[in-house]
Write a protein that holds these residues in place. Structure first.
Motif, short mmCIF file in Angstrom:
data_model
loop_
_atom_site.label_atom_id
_atom_site.label_comp_id
_atom_site.label_asym_id
_atom_site.label_seq_id
_atom_site.Cartn_x
_atom_site.Cartn_y
_atom_site.Cartn_z
N ALA A 88 0.83 -1.21 0.00
CA ALA A 88 0.00 0.00 0.00
C ALA A 88 0.86 1.26 0.00
O ALA A 88 0.60 2.21 -0.74
CB ALA A 88 -0.94 -0.01 1.20
N VAL A 89 1.90 1.26 0.85
CA VAL A 89 2.80 2.42 0.89
C VAL A 89 3.49 2.61 -0.46
O VAL A 89 3.57 3.72 -0.98
CB VAL A 89 3.85 2.24 2.01
N LEU A 90 3.97 1.52 -1.03
CA LEU A 90 4.67 1.61 -2.32
C LEU A 90 3.74 2.12 -3.41
O LEU A 90 4.13 2.96 -4.23
CB LEU A 90 5.22 0.23 -2.70
N THR A 91 2.53 1.61 -3.44
CA THR A 91 1.57 2.02 -4.47
C THR A 91 1.21 3.50 -4.34
O THR A 91 1.14 4.23 -5.32
CB THR A 91 0.29 1.16 -4.37
N LYS A 92 1.01 3.94 -3.12
CA LYS A 92 0.70 5.36 -2.88
C LYS A 92 1.84 6.26 -3.33
O LYS A 92 1.62 7.32 -3.92
CB LYS A 92 0.39 5.57 -1.40
N ASN A 93 3.07 5.82 -3.08
CA ASN A 93 4.24 6.64 -3.41
C ASN A 93 4.61 6.62 -4.89
O ASN A 93 5.43 7.43 -5.32
CB ASN A 93 5.45 6.15 -2.60
N ASN A 94 4.01 5.70 -5.66
CA ASN A 94 4.41 5.55 -7.06
C ASN A 94 3.19 5.46 -7.99
O ASN A 94 2.97 4.44 -8.64
CB ASN A 94 5.27 4.30 -7.22
N PRO A 95 2.42 6.52 -8.08
CA PRO A 95 1.21 6.47 -8.90
C PRO A 95 1.47 6.26 -10.38
O PRO A 95 0.59 5.80 -11.11
CB PRO A 95 0.56 7.84 -8.64
N ASN A 96 2.68 6.58 -10.84
CA ASN A 96 2.99 6.43 -12.27
C ASN A 96 3.73 5.14 -12.59
O ASN A 96 3.99 4.86 -13.77
CB ASN A 96 3.83 7.62 -12.73
N LYS A 97 4.07 4.36 -11.58
CA LYS A 97 4.80 3.11 -11.81
C LYS A 97 3.97 1.86 -11.50
O LYS A 97 4.23 0.80 -12.06
CB LYS A 97 6.08 3.08 -10.97
N VAL A 98 3.00 1.99 -10.61
CA VAL A 98 2.17 0.85 -10.22
C VAL A 98 0.80 0.99 -10.86
O VAL A 98 0.12 2.00 -10.69
CB VAL A 98 2.04 0.77 -8.68
N ALA A 99 0.39 -0.05 -11.61
CA ALA A 99 -0.88 0.01 -12.32
C ALA A 99 -2.07 -0.33 -11.44
O ALA A 99 -3.18 0.19 -11.63
CB ALA A 99 -0.84 -0.93 -13.52
N ALA A 100 -1.87 -1.22 -10.47
CA ALA A 100 -2.98 -1.65 -9.61
C ALA A 100 -2.41 -2.31 -8.36
O ALA A 100 -1.24 -2.69 -8.32
CB ALA A 100 -3.90 -2.62 -10.36
N LEU A 101 -3.28 -2.47 -7.37
CA LEU A 101 -2.89 -3.03 -6.07
C LEU A 101 -3.86 -4.12 -5.67
O LEU A 101 -5.08 -3.96 -5.82
CB LEU A 101 -2.87 -1.93 -5.01
N ILE A 102 -3.32 -5.24 -5.14
CA ILE A 102 -4.15 -6.31 -4.58
C ILE A 102 -3.74 -6.48 -3.12
O ILE A 102 -2.57 -6.70 -2.82
CB ILE A 102 -3.94 -7.63 -5.34
N LEU A 103 -4.72 -6.38 -2.23
CA LEU A 103 -4.49 -6.55 -0.80
C LEU A 103 -5.24 -7.78 -0.31
O LEU A 103 -6.44 -7.91 -0.57
CB LEU A 103 -4.96 -5.32 -0.01
N GLU A 104 -4.56 -8.65 0.41
CA GLU A 104 -5.20 -9.86 0.92
C GLU A 104 -4.93 -10.01 2.42
O GLU A 104 -3.78 -9.97 2.85
CB GLU A 104 -4.67 -11.09 0.17
N ASN A 105 -6.01 -10.12 3.18
CA ASN A 105 -5.92 -10.36 4.63
C ASN A 105 -4.91 -9.43 5.31
O ASN A 105 -4.03 -9.87 6.05
CB ASN A 105 -5.56 -11.83 4.89
#
Length: 321
Positions: A166-183
């Motif tokens: 989550a932290v990485l995705t928030k910090n890299n809006p132009n590098k990460v296309a989507a996020l999957i969070l499980e448990n």
């Protein structure tokens, strides 16, 4: 009456002191467990044991820590999505290989597996600040590769890995296309009250009752609940309703917080899924859920020839009406 109040105050004070001692002395051992009981820190197997082609990748975090990782390709010319997978807090990346093997088959994707600092063959000692740097090093490496579609990098995190992702995705809006969070948990602050219920009145997140006077002692708060509302990319929330480690309502809270700010969020529950085996308990439906999410939000790019061909067919169809 005075004596009773005095005893009560001493009792509460003793609980606070005991909680403070526990937080200072034991928190890192509870949050980060690179070695599972009965195992060593080394990898019990490698991807080749399961017949997977892989690269040993060595990275340097921004503070100089040497990190080990595996890059596993579905097949040599695979241009499908690349999943940057972040594991749970216990054990090492080798313990996730069976799940990753099936992921490759079902999703036709590449997978990058990072050993956090202090885990597996990586140097250093785990901490929130350090692991955040490690995750960034992994993403930067993937973003510079020429053998993958760098516009289709998907971060997948389970439990602690979800907080990292989550932290990485928030910090890299132009590098990460989507996020999957499980448990994934809302925060370590909230998990402290789950592990030791008597601490609930002295430590916790923003929704916790009580004075939260011990929060400042937590070195790795991993407050995912505060991060998800800042993420703009699509997010898939996967929740195993039999999770014995992280109460399922944590995932519900994360989804609610994210969906209030992001209309590209999806929440899916698996009734028999436990903390570590939701991918197994969910069976075919589990993988189809992820596949549909990727098809919708991280679609395959059509090359120029395909686009021109499609446009030509479209024009002929229109003219024939």
């Amino acid at each position: 009456m005075v004596s009773f109040l005095r005893v009560l105050l001493f009792g509460v004070g003793g609980m606070v002191v005991a909680g403070a001692v526990w937080l200072v002395s034991s928190q890192d051992r509870l949050i980060y467990m690179p070695v599972l009981r009965g195992f060593t820190r080394s990898y019990p197997i490698t991807p080749s044991y399961l017949g997977l082609d892989f690269e040993d990748i060595w990275l340097r975090s921004s503070d100089g820590v040497r990190l080990h990782s595996w890059f596993i390709k579905c097949f040599p010319d695979c241009k499908g999505p690349t999943v940057l997978f972040f594991q749970e807090n216990a054990g090492n990346i080798a313990h996730r290989l069976e799940m990753v093997r099936i992921m490759l088959q079902r999703l036709q994707c590449n997978v990058f597996m990072l050993s956090y600092r202090g885990y597996g063959a990586s140097d250093g000692y785990p901490s929130q600040h350090g692991i955040t740097r490690d995750a960034q090093a992994a993403l930067d490496h993937l973003s510079q590769r020429t053998d993958i579609d760098t516009s289709r990098i998907v971060v997948f995190g389970r439990s602690l890995g979800g907080a990292v992702g989550a932290v990485l995705t928030k910090n890299n809006p132009n590098k990460v296309a989507a996020l999957i969070l499980e448990n994934t948990f809302t925060s370590i602050l909230d998990m402290a009250g789950v592990l030791l219920p008597f601490l609930r009145w002295f430590i916790g997140g923003s929704g916790t009752k009580g004075p939260r006077i011990l929060n400042f002692l937590v070195r790795s708060p991993w407050s995912t609940i505060d991060i998800v509302s800042q993420i703009k990319q699509p997010i898939l929330f996967i929740s195993g309703l039999q999770d014995e480690m992280v109460p399922p309502f944590h995932m519900q809270m994360l989804y609610a917080k994210a969906a209030a700010h992001n209309n590209r969020c999806q929440f899916v529950e698996f009734p028999t899924g436990m903390h570590m085996d939701t991918w197994l308990a969910g069976g075919d439906n589990y993988w189809r859920t992820i596949q549909r999410f990727l098809e919708q939000h991280v679609p395959e790019k059509k090359d120029d020839h395909s686009l021109n061909s499609a446009k030509g067919k479209s024009t002929r169809n229109i003219s024939g009406l």
